[in-house]
Design a protein around this motif. Structure first.
Motif, mmCIF file in Angstrom:
data_model
loop_
_atom_site.group_PDB
_atom_site.id
_atom_site.type_symbol
_atom_site.label_atom_id
_atom_site.label_comp_id
_atom_site.label_asym_id
_atom_site.label_seq_id
_atom_site.Cartn_x
_atom_site.Cartn_y
_atom_site.Cartn_z
ATOM 1 N N ASP A 1 26.402 -34.160 8.824
ATOM 2 C CA ASP A 1 26.653 -35.231 7.862
ATOM 3 C C ASP A 1 27.349 -34.699 6.616
ATOM 4 O OD1 ASP A 1 24.670 -34.022 6.359
ATOM 5 O OD2 ASP A 1 23.162 -35.554 6.747
ATOM 6 N N ASP A 2 27.636 -35.601 5.684
ATOM 7 C CA ASP A 2 28.376 -35.243 4.465
ATOM 8 C C ASP A 2 27.621 -34.270 3.564
ATOM 9 O OD1 ASP A 2 30.407 -36.888 5.304
ATOM 10 O OD2 ASP A 2 29.697 -38.628 4.171
ATOM 11 N N ASP A 3 26.290 -34.238 3.678
ATOM 12 C CA ASP A 3 25.480 -33.363 2.837
ATOM 13 C C ASP A 3 25.399 -31.934 3.380
ATOM 14 O OD1 ASP A 3 24.948 -35.480 1.142
ATOM 15 O OD2 ASP A 3 23.117 -36.047 2.210
ATOM 16 N N ASN B 1 24.039 -31.208 6.398
ATOM 17 C CA ASN B 1 22.930 -31.109 7.341
ATOM 18 C C ASN B 1 23.479 -31.138 8.771
ATOM 19 O OD1 ASN B 1 21.053 -31.188 5.214
ATOM 20 N ND2 ASN B 1 21.125 -33.407 5.190
ATOM 21 N N ASP C 1 19.213 -27.885 7.571
ATOM 22 C CA ASP C 1 19.702 -28.534 6.358
ATOM 23 C C ASP C 1 20.709 -27.641 5.636
ATOM 24 O OD1 ASP C 1 18.209 -26.644 4.981
ATOM 25 O OD2 ASP C 1 16.632 -28.036 4.399
ATOM 26 N N ALA C 2 21.267 -28.169 4.588
ATOM 27 C CA ALA C 2 22.320 -27.468 3.847
ATOM 28 C C ALA C 2 21.828 -26.157 3.241
ATOM 29 C CB ALA C 2 22.881 -28.375 2.755
#
Length: 85
Positions: A53-55, A57, A74-75
């Motif tokens: 996704d954009d974050d 993740n 996660d990021a």
């Protein structure tokens, strides 16, 4: 007092080194577990879906006839692995 400062300095350096070694061993273990699962599922002919996704993740879902594996990262680099039989 000079001796106490030198001892404290050595202790803080040793503690920092211990933390770095512990973190590097832990992250290597997670990666190897993740890689083993991916290789195992590929050998079983699993369907593999990945999403980012954009974050930043990352999600991977692998599904074979008798097993389903979900990997979420996660990021920050924290990884969660879920295996359903």
């Amino acid at each position: 007092m000079i001796i106490n400062i030198e001892i404290m300095k050595k202790i803080s350096i040793l503690a920092s080194l211990l933390v770095m070694v512990t973190l590097s061993v832990t992250s290597c273990r997670e990666k190897s577990e993740k890689e083993k699962l991916v290789e195992e599922m590929k050998e079983e002919g699993a369907e593999i879906e990945t999403k980012t996704d954009d974050d930043g993740n990352y999600k991977m879902k692998m599904e074979s006839d008798d097993k389903e594996v979900k990997i979420k990262e996660d990021a920050d680099g924290d990884t969660k692995i879920k295996v359903d039989h």
